[in-house]
Design a protein around this motif. Sequence first.
Motif, PDB file in Angstrom:
ATOM      1  N   GLU A 124       0.834  -0.921   0.103  1.00  0.00           N
ATOM      2  CA  GLU A 124       0.216   0.065  -0.085  1.00  0.00           C
ATOM      3  C   GLU A 124       0.741   1.307   0.093  1.00  0.00           C
ATOM      4  N   THR A 125       0.179   2.533  -0.239  1.00  0.00           N
ATOM      5  CA  THR A 125       0.871   3.684  -0.096  1.00  0.00           C
ATOM      6  C   THR A 125       0.067   4.419   1.104  1.00  0.00           C
ATOM      7  N   ILE A 126       1.154   4.793   1.871  1.00  0.00           N
ATOM      8  CA  ILE A 126       0.776   5.164   3.252  1.00  0.00           C
ATOM      9  C   ILE A 126       1.025   6.643   3.209  1.00  0.00           C
ATOM     10  N   LEU A 127       0.048   7.575   3.541  1.00  0.00           N
ATOM     11  CA  LEU A 127       0.547   9.142   3.902  1.00  0.00           C
ATOM     12  C   LEU A 127       0.048   9.326   5.426  1.00  0.00           C
ATOM     13  N   ASP A 154      12.861  11.261  13.948  1.00  0.00           N
ATOM     14  CA  ASP A 154      12.971  11.490  15.616  1.00  0.00           C
ATOM     15  C   ASP A 154      11.540  12.228  15.761  1.00  0.00           C
ATOM     16  N   ALA A 155      11.017  13.214  14.897  1.00  0.00           N
ATOM     17  CA  ALA A 155       9.917  13.843  15.400  1.00  0.00           C
ATOM     18  C   ALA A 155       8.557  13.067  15.417  1.00  0.00           C
ATOM     19  N   SER A 156       8.577  11.721  14.662  1.00  0.00           N
ATOM     20  CA  SER A 156       7.359  10.978  14.633  1.00  0.00           C
ATOM     21  C   SER A 156       6.995  10.275  15.990  1.00  0.00           C
ATOM     22  N   GLU A 157       7.934  10.322  16.917  1.00  0.00           N
ATOM     23  CA  GLU A 157       7.832   9.780  18.018  1.00  0.00           C
ATOM     24  C   GLU A 157       6.811  10.242  18.889  1.00  0.00           C
ATOM     25  N   LYS A 158       6.593  11.573  18.587  1.00  0.00           N
ATOM     26  CA  LYS A 158       5.611  12.454  19.599  1.00  0.00           C
ATOM     27  C   LYS A 158       4.424  12.985  18.903  1.00  0.00           C
ATOM     28  N   LEU A 159       4.528  12.505  17.520  1.00  0.00           N
ATOM     29  CA  LEU A 159       3.295  13.133  16.817  1.00  0.00           C
ATOM     30  C   LEU A 159       2.266  12.252  16.773  1.00  0.00           C
ATOM     31  N   GLU A 160       1.197  13.102  16.613  1.00  0.00           N
ATOM     32  CA  GLU A 160      -0.187  12.292  16.760  1.00  0.00           C
ATOM     33  C   GLU A 160      -0.996  12.642  15.513  1.00  0.00           C
ATOM     34  N   GLY A 161      -1.725  11.616  14.753  1.00  0.00           N
ATOM     35  CA  GLY A 161      -2.453  12.114  13.816  1.00  0.00           C
ATOM     36  C   GLY A 161      -3.172  11.016  13.100  1.00  0.00           C
ATOM     37  N   TYR A 162      -2.949  10.812  11.745  1.00  0.00           N
ATOM     38  CA  TYR A 162      -3.734   9.989  10.927  1.00  0.00           C
ATOM     39  C   TYR A 162      -2.686   9.128   9.921  1.00  0.00           C
ATOM     40  N   LEU A 163      -3.076   8.027   9.697  1.00  0.00           N
ATOM     41  CA  LEU A 163      -2.442   7.253   8.752  1.00  0.00           C
ATOM     42  C   LEU A 163      -3.511   6.843   7.483  1.00  0.00           C
ATOM     43  N   LEU A 164      -3.305   7.073   6.382  1.00  0.00           N
ATOM     44  CA  LEU A 164      -4.106   6.896   5.349  1.00  0.00           C
ATOM     45  C   LEU A 164      -3.722   5.728   4.511  1.00  0.00           C
ATOM     46  N   PHE A 165      -4.309   4.779   4.309  1.00  0.00           N
ATOM     47  CA  PHE A 165      -3.757   3.579   3.463  1.00  0.00           C
ATOM     48  C   PHE A 165      -4.489   3.590   1.950  1.00  0.00           C
ATOM     49  N   PHE A 166      -3.535   3.610   0.902  1.00  0.00           N
ATOM     50  CA  PHE A 166      -4.083   3.440  -0.236  1.00  0.00           C
ATOM     51  C   PHE A 166      -3.503   2.124  -1.065  1.00  0.00           C
ATOM     52  N   ASP A 167      -4.545   1.625  -1.637  1.00  0.00           N
ATOM     53  CA  ASP A 167      -4.421   0.195  -2.571  1.00  0.00           C
ATOM     54  C   ASP A 167      -3.420   0.571  -3.752  1.00  0.00           C
ATOM     55  N   ALA A 168      -3.217  -0.472  -4.540  1.00  0.00           N
ATOM     56  CA  ALA A 168      -2.380  -0.402  -5.531  1.00  0.00           C
ATOM     57  C   ALA A 168      -2.830   0.703  -6.819  1.00  0.00           C
ATOM     58  N   ASP A 169      -4.344   0.954  -6.743  1.00  0.00           N
ATOM     59  CA  ASP A 169      -5.053   1.843  -7.624  1.00  0.00           C
ATOM     60  C   ASP A 169      -5.155   3.070  -6.956  1.00  0.00           C
ATOM     61  N   LEU A 170      -4.437   3.144  -5.803  1.00  0.00           N
ATOM     62  CA  LEU A 170      -4.373   4.740  -5.012  1.00  0.00           C
ATOM     63  C   LEU A 170      -5.796   5.183  -4.662  1.00  0.00           C
ATOM     64  N   THR A 171      -6.546   4.113  -4.440  1.00  0.00           N
ATOM     65  CA  THR A 171      -7.946   4.528  -3.658  1.00  0.00           C
ATOM     66  C   THR A 171      -7.684   4.183  -2.258  1.00  0.00           C
ATOM     67  N   LEU A 172      -8.521   5.065  -1.434  1.00  0.00           N
ATOM     68  CA  LEU A 172      -8.224   5.084   0.142  1.00  0.00           C
ATOM     69  C   LEU A 172      -8.674   3.690   0.690  1.00  0.00           C
ATOM     70  N   LYS A 173      -7.945   2.828   1.163  1.00  0.00           N
ATOM     71  CA  LYS A 173      -8.746   1.477   1.906  1.00  0.00           C
ATOM     72  C   LYS A 173      -9.062   1.633   3.198  1.00  0.00           C
ATOM     73  N   PHE A 174      -8.268   2.521   4.193  1.00  0.00           N
ATOM     74  CA  PHE A 174      -8.679   2.608   5.453  1.00  0.00           C
ATOM     75  C   PHE A 174      -7.775   3.793   6.064  1.00  0.00           C
ATOM     76  N   VAL A 175      -8.404   4.472   7.260  1.00  0.00           N
ATOM     77  CA  VAL A 175      -7.646   5.571   8.058  1.00  0.00           C
ATOM     78  C   VAL A 175      -7.448   4.875   9.021  1.00  0.00           C
ATOM     79  N   ARG A 176      -6.454   5.160   9.859  1.00  0.00           N
ATOM     80  CA  ARG A 176      -6.120   4.868  11.349  1.00  0.00           C
ATOM     81  C   ARG A 176      -5.477   6.158  12.043  1.00  0.00           C
TER      82      ARG A 176
END
Lengths: 143, 129
Positions: free
Chosen positions: A69-72, A102-124
């Motif tokens: 997947e592509t993760i944003l 290093d910054a990612s240790e403290k950051l809070e937010g969203y991970l967006l997972f996209f499939d091979a066709d670059l369509t959103l699969k789910f958000v965490r």
Amino acid sequence: MKLRLQGLCAALLACGASACLSVAYQRELTFEPVRAADMDTLEPGRSTLSEALARLGAPLYVREGRGGETILAYGASASQGFGLSFSVPLLDQTSASFDYNDASEKLEGYLLFFDADLTLKFVRSGLLRSLANESRPRPAPAS
Amino acid sequence: MIRSCSLLLLLLFAPACLVARNTVNEPLSGPDLVQLKPGTSTASDVAQALGAPTEVVQLGQRMAWRYDFTNEKTAGFTILILTLINRDTRADRAWVFFDEHNLLLFASSSLQAANAEYAMPWSDVHERD
């Protein structure tokens, strides 16, 4: 007179102690959070990576997931607290740098997972440090 | 003698302020980003317009490049042993995505570095946005 001088010396000593003993209240704000209303406009199974970029802007991280997947990743942090420190500075050395990893240790937010066709699969949502478990290991940086 | 000592003591009790700014990389240029055209611009065009990226991520056959500029502003003051500090970090960021032929698929940017502020720990910064 003698007592007054002793008091003065004690006060001066107390002032000098501030160089090695300190109580600090510190607040750190890192990056701007994504608006929840903008996140709500994205629908798994329908929204595309292009739409996500248009609505949320540039992500903090882009990674390839373990399943291809592509993760944003979008996130921010706001922390504050008291600290007590005692130090005897022998050698001061500082360097100007900002490490995204290093910054990612403290950051809070969203991970967006996209499939091979670059369509959103789910958000965490949650701490972005989980991105390390979700993404493929990256080659070590060249030294 | 006593008068000058008292003055010295007063000065020592006076709060010490600090203001610092730390930046990483160069600010991103809006016009340079706008000239990138998905479906037309190539990786070579992007490299010519924006220079070398900070990070390159392989996404299967595709790839993505990151450009960023970080602006950190720190303000605070000290009274004797108590120090109050606020650190506000914001960034300009751009990601460009390429297909397997190194043709630009998408470009996205967020220019927020200029929003970093010198502030005290109790003042609203992000909340005001």
